[in-house]
Design an enzyme around this catalytic site. Structure first.
Site, PDB file in Angstrom:
ATOM      1  N   TYR A   1       0.865  -1.188   0.000  1.00 34.01           N
ATOM      2  CA  TYR A   1       0.000   0.000   0.000  1.00 34.01           C
ATOM      3  C   TYR A   1       0.896   1.231   0.000  1.00 34.01           C
ATOM      4  O   TYR A   1       1.519   1.563   1.002  1.00 34.01           O
ATOM      5  CB  TYR A   1      -0.910  -0.026   1.227  1.00 34.01           C
ATOM      6  CG  TYR A   1      -1.980   1.059   1.283  1.00 34.01           C
ATOM      7  CD1 TYR A   1      -2.176   1.955   0.236  1.00 34.01           C
ATOM      8  CD2 TYR A   1      -2.791   1.166   2.408  1.00 34.01           C
ATOM      9  CE1 TYR A   1      -3.166   2.933   0.306  1.00 34.01           C
ATOM     10  CE2 TYR A   1      -3.786   2.144   2.492  1.00 34.01           C
ATOM     11  CZ  TYR A   1      -3.964   3.022   1.438  1.00 34.01           C
ATOM     12  OH  TYR A   1      -4.937   3.998   1.519  1.00 34.01           O
TER      13      TYR A   1
ATOM     14  N   LYS B   1      -1.245  -1.089  -4.167  1.00 31.80           N
ATOM     15  CA  LYS B   1      -2.270  -0.043  -4.194  1.00 31.80           C
ATOM     16  C   LYS B   1      -1.547   1.290  -4.214  1.00 31.80           C
ATOM     17  O   LYS B   1      -0.731   1.580  -3.333  1.00 31.80           O
ATOM     18  CB  LYS B   1      -3.194  -0.123  -2.977  1.00 31.80           C
ATOM     19  CG  LYS B   1      -4.227   1.006  -2.944  1.00 31.80           C
ATOM     20  CD  LYS B   1      -5.133   0.920  -1.722  1.00 31.80           C
ATOM     21  CE  LYS B   1      -6.119   2.091  -1.702  1.00 31.80           C
ATOM     22  NZ  LYS B   1      -7.023   2.048  -0.519  1.00 31.80           N
TER      23      LYS B   1
END
Length: 303
Positions: A137, A166
């Site tokens: 992330y 992400k």
């Protein structure tokens, strides 16, 4: 990419954590997992929209277990297990695996600001603690640091179960850079709502959009349109959603999002301290945009 579920694509919605008088409302959470998960391609639990820094490790682990139970194998559950503390991250990652999560998502350690070598070592260490697919992330605006393409490439070389990232940044060049380095099987998810269509158009695997809590069918549709090469339709939908995507950031996420959800009859707007309720002025701005959106949440709920 061995071990990566092929279903880990499309709209994986980062769910909000509902609260009632300061406590996690597990019943409302389970209803949200069902509603959102069945409308899209999966859910992510205790990501940014889920207020993870305001949850205890025990609460996060319980949310993982409940999400997996509700999903019952019908759609993937991604457990966000990141923490500034590596030992805590490893422990929570193991909790997610024990709970039956399909993948984990690990944040660049916030506040710490490690070097690129520190980030490489961190993700390799966490990946070695689990057999689950791991998604990095990358959210430099919150974490204070982000990974580079070269660092991600080095992480994947050492940890094959790192299958995606992400990307919550307006640096779209990184999408193409990573796909050139790692191939189209590397799953890149957009974490910045207003960049959703451009991100998908340059090769992203899917969206992790907070607005999916409010409009899960529309976000899944946007992913499906791009997958079908219907870029004209995807562009129209992107423009319909653009103002509401902007409104998510009229205040700190998930405050505006929870206000929109409450207005649509989708739960409470309660956030945990140190987040504060929206000011009346900001709430009015947020709801004005939400109610004017051509993709109205009330319509989705009614269907």
């Amino acid at each position: 990419m061995s071990g990566a579920p092929q279903s880990l694509r499309g709209s994986i919605v980062p769910l909000v954590t509902p609260f009632a008088d300061g406590a996690v409302d597990f019943e409302a959470f389970e209803a949200s997992v069902e509603r959102v998960g069945t409308a899209g391609d999966g859910v992510a639990i205790t990501g940014t929209s889920g207020e993870p820094t305001s949850l205890s490790a025990a609460e996060r682990a319980e949310l993982f277990r409940r999400a997996v139970a509700v999903a019952a194998g019908r759609f993937p559950v991604v457990a966000a297990t990141g923490s500034p503390n590596q030992t805590d991250t490893v422990a929570l990652t193991r909790e997610a695996e024990a709970a039956g999560a399909d993948a984990v998502m690990v944040l660049c350690p916030a506040f710490v600001k490690p070097s690129q070598e520190g980030l490489r070592r961190h993700f390799v260490t966490v990946a070695a603690a689990t057999e689950l697919p791991l998604v990095i992330y990358n959210i430099p605006g919150r974490a204070g640091v982000g990974v580079t393409g070269a660092t991600v490439e080095a992480i994947v070389a050492a940890a094959p179960n790192v299958v995606g990232l992400k990307h919550a940044s307006n640096n779209l060049d990184m999408v193409t850079d990573l796909l050139l380095r790692l191939g189209d099987d590397f799953r890149l998810f957009c974490g910045l709502e207003s960049y959703s269509y451009p991100f998908l158009a340059v090769g992203g695997a899917g969206l992790m959009s907070a607005i999916g809590n409010l409009l899960p069918e529309s976000i899944a549709e946007l992913c499906a349109l791009v997958a079908a090469d219907d870029h004209a339709g995807a562009l129209r939908l992107h423009r319909e959603l653009f103002r509401i995507n902007e409104a998510v950031f009229f205040d700190t996420n998930p405050g505006p999002l929870k206000a929109m959800m409450a207005d649509a009859g989708l739960g409470s707007d309660e956030v945990r301290p140190p987040l504060a309720p929206l000011s009346e002025e900001t709430r009015a701005r947020v709801l004005e945009v939400a109610r004017a959106c051509p993709r109205n949440a009330r319509g989705e709920v009614a269907r």
